[in-house]
Enzyme design. Structure first.
Site, PDB file in Angstrom:
ATOM      1  N   GLU A  32       0.822  -1.215   0.000  1.00  0.00           N
ATOM      2  CA  GLU A  32       0.000   0.000   0.000  1.00  0.00           C
ATOM      3  C   GLU A  32       0.858   1.267   0.000  1.00  0.00           C
ATOM      4  O   GLU A  32       0.591   2.200  -0.747  1.00  0.00           O
ATOM      5  CB  GLU A  32      -0.934   0.013   1.221  1.00  0.00           C
ATOM      6  CG  GLU A  32      -1.936  -1.125   1.261  1.00  0.00           C
ATOM      7  CD  GLU A  32      -2.978  -1.095   0.154  1.00  0.00           C
ATOM      8  OE1 GLU A  32      -2.968  -0.157  -0.666  1.00  0.00           O
ATOM      9  OE2 GLU A  32      -3.807  -2.015   0.114  1.00  0.00           O
ATOM     10  N   GLU A  34      -4.849   5.218  -0.598  1.00  0.00           N
ATOM     11  CA  GLU A  34      -3.728   4.340  -0.235  1.00  0.00           C
ATOM     12  C   GLU A  34      -3.323   4.587   1.218  1.00  0.00           C
ATOM     13  O   GLU A  34      -2.933   3.652   1.931  1.00  0.00           O
ATOM     14  CB  GLU A  34      -2.539   4.522  -1.184  1.00  0.00           C
ATOM     15  CG  GLU A  34      -2.825   4.289  -2.672  1.00  0.00           C
ATOM     16  CD  GLU A  34      -3.380   2.901  -3.009  1.00  0.00           C
ATOM     17  OE1 GLU A  34      -3.518   2.050  -2.127  1.00  0.00           O
ATOM     18  OE2 GLU A  34      -3.696   2.678  -4.202  1.00  0.00           O
ATOM     19  N   HIS A  45      -5.615   2.699   3.286  1.00  0.00           N
ATOM     20  CA  HIS A  45      -5.294   1.271   3.274  1.00  0.00           C
ATOM     21  C   HIS A  45      -4.120   0.957   4.209  1.00  0.00           C
ATOM     22  O   HIS A  45      -4.104  -0.077   4.868  1.00  0.00           O
ATOM     23  CB  HIS A  45      -4.965   0.798   1.852  1.00  0.00           C
ATOM     24  CG  HIS A  45      -6.120   0.972   0.903  1.00  0.00           C
ATOM     25  ND1 HIS A  45      -6.029   0.764  -0.447  1.00  0.00           N
ATOM     26  CD2 HIS A  45      -7.406   1.329   1.135  1.00  0.00           C
ATOM     27  CE1 HIS A  45      -7.205   1.003  -1.010  1.00  0.00           C
ATOM     28  NE2 HIS A  45      -8.049   1.350  -0.065  1.00  0.00           N
ATOM     29  N   TYR A  74      -4.431  -0.656  11.851  1.00  0.00           N
ATOM     30  CA  TYR A  74      -5.591  -0.948  12.699  1.00  0.00           C
ATOM     31  C   TYR A  74      -5.737  -2.454  12.940  1.00  0.00           C
ATOM     32  O   TYR A  74      -6.016  -2.896  14.048  1.00  0.00           O
ATOM     33  CB  TYR A  74      -6.820  -0.350  12.016  1.00  0.00           C
ATOM     34  CG  TYR A  74      -8.147  -0.551  12.715  1.00  0.00           C
ATOM     35  CD1 TYR A  74      -8.392   0.017  13.966  1.00  0.00           C
ATOM     36  CD2 TYR A  74      -9.164  -1.274  12.099  1.00  0.00           C
ATOM     37  CE1 TYR A  74      -9.623  -0.153  14.593  1.00  0.00           C
ATOM     38  CE2 TYR A  74     -10.404  -1.434  12.707  1.00  0.00           C
ATOM     39  CZ  TYR A  74     -10.624  -0.872  13.957  1.00  0.00           C
ATOM     40  OH  TYR A  74     -11.842  -1.033  14.559  1.00  0.00           O
TER      41      TYR A  74
END
Ligand code: FE
Ligand code: MN
Length: 332
Positions: free
Chosen positions: A74, A105, A108, A114
């Site tokens: 990413e 991005e 992402h 997370y």
């Protein structure tokens, strides 16, 4: 007249009149798909991940491999957009889209953070997988190799050969990286979601897939536009070399899938993933005006359903967010 490359006499700040409507369409699709990772609850995932025997070793490996690849992919994509593609594409409506894509991005990358946080994964371990896992390294190296020319500060897109180099690299970013290298991972993670396991991570991947579908569509339109305006680059030899590059990407992706999922689970195994990658590759080839190669059937029709379903609610037994109702998506 606006042109897509080498428009030095055109003001990059003058967006109107818009010439490339496709760029605006993709921008709007991106905005309609807005989401943030924190809205997706991870409680079930955390419980399952921590429960002894909750997931098989194969499932764990598959999840780690996919997070490992996505973690670096990413930011690699984000850097490519900002540092090289943006520099060479001065057309304002295309730049609007590139800015939107760069933001997605970043979302992402945040999604990956997370997930690491929620599951208590060791970020060093995951981020290092592109060094420690050869099948991931092979994919990353392939894409990094493609950035070299474009990142060279002296590179320009003037002249037939330079335009060919640029298009070759765009195919690497948009068609191979975003359109092939993510897809075995999507199939694996979404098949887990379909079986109601790791539904939070699965839903995150589902949103990423929806975004990537638009990135790919923009990339393909951009490539087709460049070719349309510079037909002299589209020689038989050049078409062959692009096709070969895409096929190399397919090989790397199949090797990666074998490595992530050595024994197979949930109706997924090396053979079905190979077929799926071939099916995907044919669609990518045709999307940029090249002949398909494999003629494989889609072994995962549910993947197209996931991508095509935009208004239906609750297609997995998971929570529905309003984003799904507002989303825009078409299968390219
Ligand atoms: Fe992405
Ligand atoms: Mn992307």
């Amino acid at each position: 007249m606006k042109q897509i490359l080498n428009a030095s006499e055109i003001d990059p700040n003058k967006i109107l009149p818009i010439k490339y409507e496709w760029a605006r369409t993709h921008y709007k699709a991106g905005v309609a798909n807005n989401w943030v990772p924190e809205e997706i609850p991870m409680q079930q995932d955390i419980e399952l991940w921590k429960k002894k025997g909750g997931l098989s070793d194969e499932e764990r490996r598959m999840i780690l491999w996919n997070l490992g690849f996505f973690s670096t992919a990413e930011s690699l994509t984000a850097n490519n957009i900002v540092l090289s593609i943006y520099r060479h594409i001065t057309n304002p409506e295309s730049r609007q889209y590139l800015l939107r894509q760069a933001y997605e991005e970043a979302v992402h990358t945040e999604m990956f953070l997370y997930c690491c946080d929620s599951l208590g994964l060791d970020p060093d371990e995951i981020y290092n997988m592109y060094n420690t896992v050869p099948s991931i390294k092979a994919k990353d190296d392939f894409v990094v190799e493609l950035t070299k020319t474009m990142l060279n500060p002296n590179f320009s897109t003037v002249g037939k050969e330079n335009i060919q180099t640029f298009v070759y690299d765009l195919v690497g970013y948009y068609i191979i990286m975003e359109g092939i290298f993510f897809y075995a991972g999507f199939a694996m993670m979404l098949s887990l979601l379909r079986s109601n396991r790791m539904v939070g991570v699965g839903e995150q991947f589902q949103y990423v897939l929806r975004d990537e579908t638009v990135h790919l569509a923009f990339g393909a339109d951009l490539i087709n536009q460049i070719v349309e305006e510079n037909p002299e680059i589209w020689t038989e030899d050049f078409k062959k070399s692009i096709t070969a590059s895409i096929l190399k990407g397919v090989d790397l992706e199949i090797a990666y899938a074998r490595d992530a999922l050595p024994k197979g689970i949930l109706g997924l195994n090396a053979e079905t993933i190979k077929e799926y990658m071939e099916y995907i590759a044919d669609r990518r080839l045709e999307r940029i005006g090249l002949k398909k190669v494999f003629n494989s059937e889609n072994p995962f029709p549910w993947m197209s359903e996931i991508i095509d379903l935009r208004k239906e609610k609750n297609f997995f037994e998971t929570r529905v967010t309003e984003y799904k109702n507002r989303g825009e998506l078409s299968w390219e």
